[in-house]
Design an enzyme around this catalytic site. Structure first.
Site, PDB file in Angstrom:
ATOM      1  N   HIS A  79       5.512 -26.833   3.527  1.00 49.00           N
ATOM      2  CA  HIS A  79       4.721 -28.081   2.970  1.00 49.00           C
ATOM      3  C   HIS A  79       3.716 -27.289   1.937  1.00 49.00           C
ATOM      4  O   HIS A  79       2.376 -27.830   1.703  1.00 49.00           O
ATOM      5  CB  HIS A  79       3.986 -28.643   4.188  1.00 49.00           C
ATOM      6  CG  HIS A  79       4.867 -29.179   5.067  1.00 49.00           C
ATOM      7  ND1 HIS A  79       5.558 -30.436   4.871  1.00 49.00           N
ATOM      8  CD2 HIS A  79       5.327 -28.925   6.483  1.00 49.00           C
ATOM      9  CE1 HIS A  79       6.199 -31.125   5.815  1.00 49.00           C
ATOM     10  NE2 HIS A  79       6.444 -29.879   6.693  1.00 49.00           N
ATOM     11  N   LYS A  86     -14.065   2.279  -3.647  1.00 50.91           N
ATOM     12  CA  LYS A  86     -15.045   2.548  -2.525  1.00 50.91           C
ATOM     13  C   LYS A  86     -16.038   3.142  -3.256  1.00 50.91           C
ATOM     14  O   LYS A  86     -17.244   2.942  -2.843  1.00 50.91           O
ATOM     15  CB  LYS A  86     -14.227   3.127  -1.350  1.00 50.91           C
ATOM     16  CG  LYS A  86     -13.420   2.380  -0.708  1.00 50.91           C
ATOM     17  CD  LYS A  86     -12.773   3.333   0.398  1.00 50.91           C
ATOM     18  CE  LYS A  86     -11.784   2.554   1.074  1.00 50.91           C
ATOM     19  NZ  LYS A  86     -10.939   3.572   2.350  1.00 50.91           N
ATOM     20  N   GLU A 112       0.868  -1.245  -0.197  1.00 55.86           N
ATOM     21  CA  GLU A 112       0.096   0.002  -0.019  1.00 55.86           C
ATOM     22  C   GLU A 112       0.839   1.258   0.138  1.00 55.86           C
ATOM     23  O   GLU A 112       0.516   2.208  -0.328  1.00 55.86           O
ATOM     24  CB  GLU A 112      -0.887   0.048   1.289  1.00 55.86           C
ATOM     25  CG  GLU A 112      -2.167   1.087   1.155  1.00 55.86           C
ATOM     26  CD  GLU A 112      -3.220   0.945   2.190  1.00 55.86           C
ATOM     27  OE1 GLU A 112      -4.150   0.226   1.797  1.00 55.86           O
ATOM     28  OE2 GLU A 112      -2.822   1.276   3.355  1.00 55.86           O
TER      29      GLU A 112
END
Length: 557
Positions: free
Chosen positions: A392, A520, A361
């Site tokens: 893994h 937004k 960001e």
């Protein structure tokens, strides 16, 4: 390290040209060769600062490359930029704000550094400390008079990731309280976390922290409204309930008051604190509730120690500067554009997620401070997982895949001491498990660097290609002498300043996030349609129209 700042500082173009030449000279040199050429490589390419040790010897550099990177930092005026950061200057130029998160950790007794701001910071911190001690003593009670035993932090982004990461990382340092106290975190806007959590809580003994710098973030306010309704359904709809069950943390006291949070329950921030840099402020209330006031102060002290180191250490011995420069070398010269963060301690489970926001960001930008497009790559993709689990999951790709990846291995030297044992008979087994994690940490960084050369002669003989390791994947190893509040403060501040160093070299602003904003706004255009308050889909593209029709049940399929 032998670097000394030159009497004549190179220009940016001279420094870049020199580094490009060094890349051509060294790009075919394997890490095996770098180590065989220099028996003192670890001593040359490692730095210790109090509780932190940085080993960067497994990067594809030699002394000339390091000198060239330091030259580039000087050519980009990094010294002056560091001075500008630690000032009142509005270096976040797109929002006309200073970037003064460092001021949150200046000790109260230090009256030489911005005394007015230091006083404001400590006024709010002292208010937070008083609240913490009241809750810990069992003196903070809900509307019915029962003692608060659960605290739920409602936030998102910087109001969630930092406090969540630190609270989990310092779980061994949880303080003993008068009554059992648990801290929870809620961030997702879809309500799924809340739905699971509220079934486990009692309204009478639950306190909510609404943590939002702007107090306008829809994710946070929608969750806050849901818990308000949950409380009011159980305890009644009146200001008495709000006063006893909500704390607000924001830059907007008027909005907190309008929502119903009592002034005495409002903890304040300032515009010069970026959300992703805010855990040192009252946004860190969940941290203080977990580790106590003294633990929180130690966290601040560790960060302050790195602030001083960052401002005073020569670049070639400066841990944040070195980590930043190595990232630029990997990203811009070796074309390694993905970076894995691999802590070998389960307490650092959320550290990679925290760094994703801090780094991507901040430096996920393509426009220079001049307004022109950048002419080189900026922030790499940052990802990661707790190392033993990652082994893994995706280490196969690191060792034998086609992507070049740089890594940070992080581990504490000491893990368990007498205070951490629930049962004495566990001691030996737990210490052995810690050694198992450390051995895997060192083994993986070794194999990534040296490939087949890390194997024995017997192992290499007649080894099929699908079992071979190319190596030459660069990595840093960061050791903490122990994972405690002080060393964690040092570690977090190190990465904060790494981000700033790279922003200077890329000539971008790391303190805004305009790429987040427009999505937004578009969501606000779509919400009335999904709520069936509007029905005109014509302004949207064909894909969005098709998806909306499915969501609204209007498709003809």
């Amino acid at each position: 390290m032998n670097y000394k700042q030159p009497l004549i500082v190179k220009s940016q173009q001279q420094a870049l040209s020199a580094l490009r030449n060094l890349k051509m000279q060294t790009q075919d040199t394997h890490l095996n060769q770098f180590f065989s050429d220099d028996s003192g490589r670890f001593e040359r390419f490692s730095v210790e600062q109090e509780q932190l040790v940085l080993d960067f010897s497994k990067h594809r550099i030699d002394q000339n490359v390091l000198n060239g990177l330091v030259d580039l930092a000087h050519a980009q005026d990094l010294t002056q930029w560091i001075q500008r950061l630690f000032s009142l200057e509005e270096i976040n130029y797109t929002e006309q704000r200073a970037a003064m998160h460092w001021a949150l950790r200046v000790p109260e007794q230090n009256q030489q550094v911005l005394p007015e701001i230091t006083a404001q910071v400590h006024t709010q911190l002292e208010r937070m400390y008083s609240l913490v001690e009241k809750i810990h003593a069992g003196q903070y009670r809900g509307a019915t008079g029962e003692v608060i035993q659960d605290v739920v932090n409602i936030g998102v982004g910087g109001s969630d990731l930092g406090p969540l990461m630190v609270t989990h990382a310092l779980s061994d340092f949880k303080v003993v309280t008068a009554k059992p106290l648990d801290v929870h975190f809620v961030s997702t806007m879809d309500g799924s976390q809340l739905s699971d959590l509220l079934h486990q809580l009692r309204p009478e003994t639950t306190l909510f922290i609404i943590s939002s710098k702007s107090f306008g973030t829809i994710d946070t306010l929608s969750n806050a409204q849901t818990v308000r309704q949950w409380l009011e359904k159980a305890l009644g709809k009146n200001s008495h309930v709000l006063k006893h069950h909500f704390i607000g943390v924001s830059t907007k006291p008027d909005k907190m008051s309008e929502w119903g949070i009592a002034p005495e329950n409002q903890l304040l921030l300032w515009d010069w604190v970026g959300g992703r840099y805010s855990l040192w402020s009252c946004i860190g209330l969940p941290i203080a509730l977990t580790v106590g006031v003294d633990g929180f102060k130690q966290l601040l002290s560790g960060a302050y120690a790195i602030d001083q180191h960052f401002q005073t250490a020569p670049f070639a011995q400066n841990i944040p500067v070195l980590i930043g420069l190595l990232g630029v070398w990997n990203n811009n010269f070796l074309d390694i554009q993905t970076h894995a963060v691999l802590p070998y301690d389960g307490r650092l489970k959320y550290f990679a997620a925290y760094l994703q926001q801090l780094e991507m960001e901040s430096n996920g930008k393509s426009t220079q401070r001049s307004g022109e497009k950048v002419d080189s790559a900026t922030c790499p993709i940052v990802w990661g997982e707790v190392g033993p689990n990652a082994q893994h999951a995706f280490y196969q790709l690191l060792h034998q895949g086609t992507h070049k990846v740089s890594c940070d291995f992080i581990a504490p030297v000491k893990r368990y001491n007498a205070n951490h044992f629930t049962y004495a008979e566990n001691a030996e087994a737990l210490i052995e498990q810690h050694h198992l994690a450390l051995s895997n940490c060192l083994a993986q960084s070794r194999l990534l660097a040296f490939g087949n050369q890390a194997l024995t002669a017997d192992e290499i003989e007649d080894l099929p290609t699908y079992k071979q390791y190319e190596g030459n994947q660069p990595s840093s190893t960061i050791l903490l002498k122990e994972l405690n509040p002080y060393s964690l403060g040092m570690l977090i501040a190190t990465y904060e300043h790494k981000v700033f160093v790279q922003s200077v070299l890329w000539n971008i602003n790391p303190f805004d996030q305009w790429g987040v904003e427009k999505g937004k706004e578009i969501a606000n255009q779509l919400l009335p349609i999904l709520n069936r308050e509007q029905d005109d889909l014509s302004t949207f593209d064909a894909s969005t129209q098709g998806l909306l029709k499915i969501l609204l049940g209007k498709n003809n399929g």
